[in-house]
Design a protein around this motif. Sequence first.
Motif: not given
Length: 238
Positions: A144-170
Amino acid sequence: MVGQSSSSKVQALYDLCTTTFTPSGILPSSPAIHKLCCLLDTVHPVDVGLKEENPDYDPGYGFFVLNRLSSAARWMCIFCFPTSSVIPLHDHPGMTVFSKVLYGSLHVKAYDWVEPTCIYESKGSCNSRVKLAKLAVDKVLTAPCGTSVLYPKSGGNLHCFTAVTPCAVLDILTPSYSEDAGRKCTYYHDYPYSPFCTGNGAEISDSKEEDYAWLAEISTPDNLYMHQGVYTGPAVNV
């Protein structure tokens, strides 16, 4: 919120989203963002029809939209990843995105564009046009971890996801992707800063070179495949 049943928690999430976001996706106030994050932080796999965290549970690479909701909630979806699967580096133009890891571990690498815009063009190169970006996030998120937020110009608007283990993201996206409105998803390849830096006027002095990268637009990767699943979680009153 912690004591809510699965159905009432999803209903509360739906109700909060529909009252927080406008059709145009205008950025809500800081208190509204905090309230939504606090609610998302209480959501667990079982609340949205997924199994509890299990090292052997791997539902396959894909996504499903919470399609029992009305058309106003098209911005809500869940991505399920098998180990080592990747969603390549891509952008969210003019969008705010809330991401909640429901189970498993996910590596996130994210950038924001450098402002003022810095573009480097070279002749006779297959990567003739690149744009400078700064690294915003490079870490593993484990539920369990906190919710991440990205904004139009900050917070990492361009991102890449790589699964370290089986996972799910809402994910909650506001506004949603729309090519007609200029919100097309574009994919990128990132290159180290140094190979392009000589003589292009983009020398940096306020940080380390490894904090920067040149991003080149690419076509949608041929090996990117996602299949849409069926939402089996609690029904929602709309």
